[in-house]
Design a protein around this motif. Structure first.
Motif: not given
Length: 378
Positions: A44-57, A206-214, A278-281
């Motif tokens: 099982l995998i639980k994901t949160v969806s979000a939309t973002g924009t690609v940026q340079p480092r 509240g479900s999102v943590r630093v280090g989590e994959r997407a 970018a459309r993220l899970d």
């Protein structure tokens, strides 16, 4: 006498009809069938969806520290540059003339100071006159240093390693210096690594943590999946609506609250370009080999969550047994069972009757927790 016989006949017929319909009802109840599905083991995998924009480092806008016309542009769009490399030259004639004038003034001030010092030693000049000559000399020296700096500023160098993104300004353009609205001669960005900055709904943050994959996709490569990792979660919402001193906070108080989440996205093939959508899970939960029931089979009542386990009697008739369970992670189609008398392969009912309460999905497997209207506009 005849009417008594008639009444008896009617009663007998009514009793027979009642008995018939009673037996029909019992038989119908006894052979009731259920739509069923299997209890399984699954990842099982639980994901949160979000939309973002690609940026340079990193990126920087290159502007002049002095106002002058652009004389030369030494790089082009997409050129790789290194820190300190000369990328543009401004017309410095006016500043060179000011430097010549400042040097002339400095020479006169030095000569005057030297003469005043000699006369002061023999008593021909006062201390006040000597101090004034020293002041004039120091002032002229500072003017030369400022004029030299202005001349040096007509040579524009790259402040960082990177790539020239976008077309630089053309020679002949007036480059205006300033702290509020300077002329941007060119932009340089570090494209060795890409970032994605996304908006995440307050119900999901509240479900999102630093280090989590997407994972995410972009319209330019709809069939390619890119990886990313959460590196930063903003501590304030996108509109700073909590700040009562912010004039815009009141207007956004009734709006959906979003928080910026930043991801690092490796891009060895250099496919991602700044400003791509970018459309993220975001993977916020994962369980391997979990005991699962389909969400469509999950029901609730006052005692909690349950499923109806279906077995058959000796005559092959379906028998429904209410099994109370404790649930864990929700996926898109299945939910984890952490306790309860269930085993892989058991049949559970997906049939609902009046009064039963169906439990809806609380998460996603591959698709994430989604609301009507889709991800937030960016």
């Amino acid at each position: 006498m005849k009417w008594k016989i008639l009444i008896a006949v009617v009663l007998i017929i009514g009793a027979a009809a009642g008995y018939y319909f009673y037996n029909e009802t019992i038989e119908t109840q006894a052979v009731k069938t259920y739509e069923t599905t299997k209890v399984i083991r699954n990842d099982l995998i639980k994901t949160v969806s979000a939309t973002g924009t690609v940026q340079p480092r990193d990126s920087v806008e290159v502007s002049g520290k002095v106002t002058a016309r652009i004389k030369e542009i030494l790089v082009e769009e997409n050129d790789q540059v290194t820190a300190g490399q000369i990328v543009a030259i401004l017309d410095g004639k006016d500043y060179e003339a000011k430097l010549d004038q400042a040097n002339f003034t400095l020479t006169n001030a030095r000569q005057k100071l030297e003469r005043t010092e000699r006369l002061y030693k023999i008593g021909a000049k006062s201390l006040e006159e000597l101090q004034d000559a020293q002041y004039q000399y120091d002032r002229a020296k500072s003017e030369v240093e400022l004029a030299e700096d202005d001349v040096n500023q007509t040579v524009i160098t790259a402040p960082m390693d990177g790539v020239v993104v976008g077309e630089p300004k053309t020679p002949g353009t007036m480059a205006v210096q300033g702290s509020t609205n300077p002329t941007v001669i060119m932009r340089i960005a570090d494209l060795s690594e890409k970032l994605v900055k996304a908006k995440v709904d307050e119900t999901d943050i509240g479900s999102v943590r630093v280090g989590e994959r997407a994972t995410f996709t972009v319209d330019a490569y709809p069939d390619k999946i890119f990886d990313a990792e959460v590196t930063k979660i903003s501590q304030t919402d996108t509109a700073n609506s909590w700040d009562t001193n912010n004039s815009t906070s009141s207007s956004s108080s009734n709006s959906v609250i979003y928080y910026y989440v930043t991801f690092v996205a490796p891009d060895d093939e250099n496919l991602l370009l700044p400003a791509m959508t970018a459309r993220l899970d975001i993977i916020v939960g994962q369980v391997r080999d979990a005991l699962c029931v389909p969400i469509s089979a999950l029901k609730t009542d006052a005692q909690g969550s349950y499923v109806e386990k279906i077995t058959k009697d000796a005559k092959g008739i379906d028998i429904a047994e209410k099994i109370y369970i404790t649930v864990g992670l929700y996926g898109e189609e299945f939910v984890e069972v952490t306790s309860g008398d269930l085993n892989p392969g058991d049949d559970v009912s997906t049939t609902y009757e009046a009064g039963e309460k169906k439990t809806s999905s609380q998460g996603g497997m591959g698709g994430g927790s989604r609301r009507m209207g889709g991800p937030p506009p960016f």
